[in-house]
Design a protein around this motif. Sequence first.
Motif, short mmCIF file in Angstrom:
data_model
loop_
_atom_site.label_atom_id
_atom_site.label_comp_id
_atom_site.label_asym_id
_atom_site.label_seq_id
_atom_site.Cartn_x
_atom_site.Cartn_y
_atom_site.Cartn_z
N ALA A 130 1.55 17.91 -4.15
CA ALA A 130 0.59 17.02 -3.48
C ALA A 130 -0.51 16.58 -4.44
O ALA A 130 -1.08 17.40 -5.18
CB ALA A 130 -0.02 17.73 -2.28
N GLY A 131 -0.80 15.29 -4.46
CA GLY A 131 -1.85 14.75 -5.31
C GLY A 131 -1.39 14.31 -6.68
O GLY A 131 -2.08 13.53 -7.35
N THR A 132 -0.23 14.80 -7.10
CA THR A 132 0.28 14.46 -8.43
C THR A 132 0.56 12.97 -8.56
O THR A 132 0.23 12.33 -9.56
CB THR A 132 1.56 15.25 -8.73
OG1 THR A 132 1.29 16.65 -8.60
CG2 THR A 132 2.07 14.96 -10.13
N GLY A 133 1.19 12.42 -7.53
CA GLY A 133 1.54 11.01 -7.55
C GLY A 133 0.33 10.09 -7.58
O GLY A 133 0.35 9.05 -8.24
N LYS A 134 -0.73 10.47 -6.88
CA LYS A 134 -1.95 9.65 -6.86
C LYS A 134 -2.56 9.57 -8.25
O LYS A 134 -2.98 8.50 -8.71
CB LYS A 134 -2.95 10.22 -5.87
CG LYS A 134 -2.57 10.05 -4.41
CD LYS A 134 -3.65 10.59 -3.49
CE LYS A 134 -3.28 10.40 -2.03
NZ LYS A 134 -4.32 10.93 -1.12
N ALA A 135 -2.62 10.70 -8.92
CA ALA A 135 -3.17 10.73 -10.27
C ALA A 135 -2.30 9.92 -11.23
O ALA A 135 -2.80 9.20 -12.10
CB ALA A 135 -3.29 12.18 -10.75
N ALA A 136 -0.99 10.04 -11.06
CA ALA A 136 -0.06 9.30 -11.92
C ALA A 136 -0.19 7.80 -11.71
O ALA A 136 -0.13 7.02 -12.67
CB ALA A 136 1.37 9.75 -11.65
N MET A 137 -0.37 7.39 -10.44
CA MET A 137 -0.50 5.97 -10.14
C MET A 137 -1.80 5.40 -10.74
O MET A 137 -1.82 4.25 -11.21
CB MET A 137 -0.46 5.72 -8.64
CG MET A 137 -0.53 4.25 -8.25
SD MET A 137 0.86 3.26 -8.87
CE MET A 137 2.17 3.78 -7.75
N LYS A 138 -2.87 6.17 -10.75
CA LYS A 138 -4.11 5.72 -11.39
C LYS A 138 -3.87 5.44 -12.87
O LYS A 138 -4.35 4.46 -13.42
CB LYS A 138 -5.21 6.78 -11.23
CG LYS A 138 -5.93 6.75 -9.90
CD LYS A 138 -7.13 7.69 -9.92
CE LYS A 138 -7.88 7.63 -8.60
NZ LYS A 138 -9.08 8.51 -8.62
N ARG A 139 -3.12 6.32 -13.52
CA ARG A 139 -2.81 6.12 -14.94
C ARG A 139 -1.92 4.89 -15.12
O ARG A 139 -2.17 4.05 -16.00
CB ARG A 139 -2.12 7.36 -15.50
CG ARG A 139 -1.59 7.17 -16.94
CD ARG A 139 -0.82 8.41 -17.39
NE ARG A 139 -0.04 8.17 -18.60
CZ ARG A 139 -0.46 8.44 -19.85
NH1 ARG A 139 -1.67 8.94 -20.05
NH2 ARG A 139 0.33 8.22 -20.88
N GLY B 259 0.83 -1.20 0.00
CA GLY B 259 0.00 0.00 0.00
C GLY B 259 0.86 1.24 0.00
O GLY B 259 2.06 1.20 -0.23
N GLY B 260 0.22 2.38 0.26
CA GLY B 260 0.96 3.63 0.26
C GLY B 260 0.03 4.78 -0.07
O GLY B 260 -1.14 4.57 -0.41
N ALA B 261 0.56 5.99 0.02
CA ALA B 261 -0.26 7.19 -0.21
C ALA B 261 -0.82 7.22 -1.63
O ALA B 261 -1.88 7.79 -1.89
CB ALA B 261 0.56 8.44 0.06
N GLN B 262 -0.09 6.61 -2.58
CA GLN B 262 -0.50 6.66 -3.98
C GLN B 262 -1.46 5.52 -4.36
O GLN B 262 -2.01 5.52 -5.46
CB GLN B 262 0.73 6.62 -4.89
CG GLN B 262 1.62 7.84 -4.72
CD GLN B 262 2.87 7.76 -5.57
OE1 GLN B 262 3.23 6.70 -6.07
NE2 GLN B 262 3.54 8.89 -5.75
N HIS C 291 -7.81 -8.70 -9.11
CA HIS C 291 -9.03 -8.25 -8.45
C HIS C 291 -8.98 -8.42 -6.93
O HIS C 291 -9.73 -7.78 -6.20
CB HIS C 291 -10.25 -8.98 -9.02
CG HIS C 291 -10.30 -10.45 -8.74
ND1 HIS C 291 -9.55 -11.36 -9.42
CD2 HIS C 291 -11.03 -11.16 -7.82
CE1 HIS C 291 -9.80 -12.57 -8.97
NE2 HIS C 291 -10.69 -12.48 -7.99
N LYS C 292 -8.06 -9.26 -6.45
CA LYS C 292 -7.88 -9.44 -5.00
C LYS C 292 -6.64 -8.71 -4.48
O LYS C 292 -6.41 -8.67 -3.28
CB LYS C 292 -7.77 -10.93 -4.66
CG LYS C 292 -9.05 -11.72 -4.87
CD LYS C 292 -8.85 -13.17 -4.41
CE LYS C 292 -10.13 -13.97 -4.58
NZ LYS C 292 -9.94 -15.39 -4.12
N GLU C 293 -5.84 -8.18 -5.40
CA GLU C 293 -4.59 -7.50 -5.06
C GLU C 293 -3.70 -8.41 -4.21
O GLU C 293 -3.18 -8.03 -3.16
CB GLU C 293 -4.86 -6.17 -4.35
CG GLU C 293 -5.58 -5.16 -5.24
CD GLU C 293 -5.81 -3.84 -4.55
OE1 GLU C 293 -6.00 -3.83 -3.31
OE2 GLU C 293 -5.81 -2.80 -5.24
#
Length: 253
Positions: free
Chosen positions: A152-161, A45-48, A205-207
């Motif tokens: 802040a928040g840039t990494g989360k959006a990048a990880m979604k992509r 896990g993690g912030a992203q 789907h279960k990570e």
Amino acid sequence: QIEATGDEMAVLSTYLTDIVGSIDPKTGLSKRKTRPIMCNTEYEGGAQGKHLRHLSQPEGMPGIHGMPQLQPYWAAGYSFSRGHFIATVPYDLYQPMIFQGEEMSIGLRGFTIGYDYFAPEKSVCFHSYAKGENAAARNKVPHFWEHSEKYAGTGKAAMKRLLGIVNMNPEVPRSEWNHAEEKKYGLGGVRKTSKFYDLYGIVVHKETTQRHLCQFVRGKMHNMFMKHLRKDGMGIDYSGIDFKWVDPRPNDK
């Protein structure tokens, strides 16, 4: 070593052994007879957000002689191939503030384009890790994450992509991540990501992952899969491989 594979799509890649104790100070020659092989990964896990991260990799005497040994994963710190690899699997410029997750992204994209990853038979390069006698010097090296608050928040959006492109976050609507230049930074048409997940026991789907994959990678995998190397040398033809890794010792942690 690459030419010994007979595979035009071969990529030599691994996590490097620590330089401490690896080079003879008098001769400058390697003291190592062993080499690492990439076969150990797990969700973290993690912030992203949750993603796959390669763990410490086993090191031992090579099980295959006369050529590198086939492995599932790609490592960022040591990667040698024909020049077309970096041209067809370029670093995604729309993934700022990404560190963990990058290796699985590149590795999966390369797999779908037709690349095969190999552990070198011999270690010819070593790394200065931030531990022991090299800790003080290495810990002074700047890292990009010092600027996390500024972006802040840039990494989360990048990880979604990142996860979206490789089909690793099916629970996230595709409308929620950036699709800019996806053809350039996306998947190939030779293999599917689902084939990779099935082969190596990754349950998206279960990570979760099926453990003890190294048992297969260090043993039977090379000889089993290399039989399917295309006659023209353009990578392994996985369409003829019916295999799914399942942990043989699920209660053995």
